[in-house]
Design a protein around this motif. Structure first.
Motif, PDB file in Angstrom:
ATOM      1  N   LEU A 149       0.832  -1.213   0.000  1.00 26.71           N
ATOM      2  CA  LEU A 149       0.000   0.000   0.000  1.00 26.71           C
ATOM      3  C   LEU A 149       0.862   1.256   0.000  1.00 26.71           C
ATOM      4  CD1 LEU A 149      -2.736  -1.124   2.542  1.00 26.71           C
ATOM      5  CD2 LEU A 149      -2.901  -1.045   0.044  1.00 26.71           C
ATOM      6  N   VAL A 150       1.977   1.226   0.707  1.00 30.34           N
ATOM      7  CA  VAL A 150       2.889   2.370   0.728  1.00 30.34           C
ATOM      8  C   VAL A 150       3.491   2.570  -0.655  1.00 30.34           C
ATOM      9  CG1 VAL A 150       5.060   3.252   1.692  1.00 30.34           C
ATOM     10  CG2 VAL A 150       3.410   2.103   3.170  1.00 30.34           C
ATOM     11  N   LEU A 151       3.887   1.480  -1.298  1.00 29.85           N
ATOM     12  CA  LEU A 151       4.473   1.570  -2.636  1.00 29.85           C
ATOM     13  C   LEU A 151       3.472   2.127  -3.642  1.00 29.85           C
ATOM     14  CD1 LEU A 151       6.763   1.038  -4.628  1.00 29.85           C
ATOM     15  CD2 LEU A 151       5.914  -1.304  -4.836  1.00 29.85           C
ATOM     16  N   VAL A 152       2.241   1.693  -3.546  1.00 26.96           N
ATOM     17  CA  VAL A 152       1.208   2.191  -4.455  1.00 26.96           C
ATOM     18  C   VAL A 152       0.950   3.672  -4.200  1.00 26.96           C
ATOM     19  CG1 VAL A 152      -1.246   1.985  -5.036  1.00 26.96           C
ATOM     20  CG2 VAL A 152       0.149  -0.065  -4.797  1.00 26.96           C
ATOM     21  N   TRP A 153       1.054   4.092  -2.956  1.00 28.34           N
ATOM     22  CA  TRP A 153       0.798   5.479  -2.583  1.00 28.34           C
ATOM     23  C   TRP A 153       1.911   6.424  -3.050  1.00 28.34           C
ATOM     24  CZ3 TRP A 153       3.286   8.537   1.267  1.00 28.34           C
ATOM     25  CH2 TRP A 153       2.649   9.744   1.535  1.00 28.34           C
ATOM     26  N   LEU A 154       3.156   5.941  -3.125  1.00 27.48           N
ATOM     27  CA  LEU A 154       4.287   6.782  -3.506  1.00 27.48           C
ATOM     28  C   LEU A 154       4.173   7.234  -4.954  1.00 27.48           C
ATOM     29  CD1 LEU A 154       7.257   4.839  -1.904  1.00 27.48           C
ATOM     30  CD2 LEU A 154       6.354   7.038  -1.188  1.00 27.48           C
ATOM     31  N   LYS A 155       4.656   8.446  -5.203  1.00 26.24           N
ATOM     32  CA  LYS A 155       4.681   8.973  -6.560  1.00 26.24           C
ATOM     33  C   LYS A 155       5.895   8.415  -7.297  1.00 26.24           C
ATOM     34  CE  LYS A 155       2.461  13.294  -5.365  1.00 26.24           C
ATOM     35  NZ  LYS A 155       2.588  14.748  -5.309  1.00 26.24           N
ATOM     36  N   PRO A 156       5.842   8.356  -8.626  1.00 26.96           N
ATOM     37  CA  PRO A 156       7.013   7.918  -9.389  1.00 26.96           C
ATOM     38  C   PRO A 156       8.182   8.885  -9.211  1.00 26.96           C
ATOM     39  CG  PRO A 156       5.054   7.881 -10.765  1.00 26.96           C
ATOM     40  CD  PRO A 156       4.678   8.554  -9.484  1.00 26.96           C
ATOM     41  N   LEU A 157       9.384   8.352  -9.210  1.00 29.02           N
ATOM     42  CA  LEU A 157      10.582   9.184  -9.131  1.00 29.02           C
ATOM     43  C   LEU A 157      10.828   9.847 -10.472  1.00 29.02           C
ATOM     44  CD1 LEU A 157      13.126   6.962  -7.183  1.00 29.02           C
ATOM     45  CD2 LEU A 157      11.954   8.986  -6.368  1.00 29.02           C
ATOM     46  N   ARG A 158      11.390  11.034 -10.421  1.00 30.75           N
ATOM     47  CA  ARG A 158      11.815  11.708 -11.639  1.00 30.75           C
ATOM     48  C   ARG A 158      13.311  11.515 -11.781  1.00 30.75           C
ATOM     49  NH1 ARG A 158       8.953  17.480 -10.725  1.00 30.75           N
ATOM     50  NH2 ARG A 158       6.830  16.703 -10.513  1.00 30.75           N
ATOM     51  N   LEU A 159      13.755  11.358 -12.991  1.00 33.06           N
ATOM     52  CA  LEU A 159      15.187  11.258 -13.224  1.00 33.06           C
ATOM     53  C   LEU A 159      15.785  12.650 -13.165  1.00 33.06           C
ATOM     54  CD1 LEU A 159      15.333   8.664 -16.114  1.00 33.06           C
ATOM     55  CD2 LEU A 159      15.737   8.301 -13.695  1.00 33.06           C
ATOM     56  N   LEU A 160      16.734  12.852 -12.257  1.00 33.41           N
ATOM     57  CA  LEU A 160      17.332  14.169 -12.077  1.00 33.41           C
ATOM     58  C   LEU A 160      18.620  14.325 -12.869  1.00 33.41           C
ATOM     59  CD1 LEU A 160      16.796  14.543  -8.242  1.00 33.41           C
ATOM     60  CD2 LEU A 160      15.411  15.484 -10.081  1.00 33.41           C
ATOM     61  N   TYR A 161      18.975  13.308 -13.631  1.00 36.76           N
ATOM     62  CA  TYR A 161      20.208  13.365 -14.392  1.00 36.76           C
ATOM     63  C   TYR A 161      19.949  12.803 -15.786  1.00 36.76           C
ATOM     64  CZ  TYR A 161      20.150   8.518 -12.927  1.00 36.76           C
ATOM     65  OH  TYR A 161      19.770   7.230 -12.677  1.00 36.76           O
TER      66      TYR A 161
END
Length: 94
Positions: A51-63
């Protein structure tokens, strides 16, 4: 109904839920650009963490992705076997 052994049933259901959650976490973490193996491991031992994983937003690539060599090895024609980035070509006139 009192003669049913509840312990093996609970262990079996929890085991199946843990495996299913680990597989779902593997694919969900991959889709959200997170570490698949760590999330699958965590969700295997603690299935509610899905449930925590589903709740997290996708990461953005900063590089930006690293410059990779092509198959020929030398794309700028100077014979050193090194690839040259577009920025180097622009600033140095290569």
């Amino acid at each position: 109904m009192s003669d049913i052994a509840w312990t093996p049933l609970v262990i079996t259901v929890y085991g199946i839920a843990a495996i299913v959650c680990a597989v779902i976490a593997w694919f969900t973490a991959s889709r959200k650009y997170r570490d698949r193996q760590s999330w699958a491991f965590t969700c295997f031992f603690l299935p509610p963490m899905l449930l925590v994983l589903v709740w997290l937003k996708p990461l953005r690539l900063l590089y930006a992705p690293a410059l990779r060599h092509n198959d020929e090895g030398d794309d700028d024609g100077d014979g050193d076997g090194q690839a040259t980035s577009a920025a180097t070509r622009y600033t140095h006139g290569v």
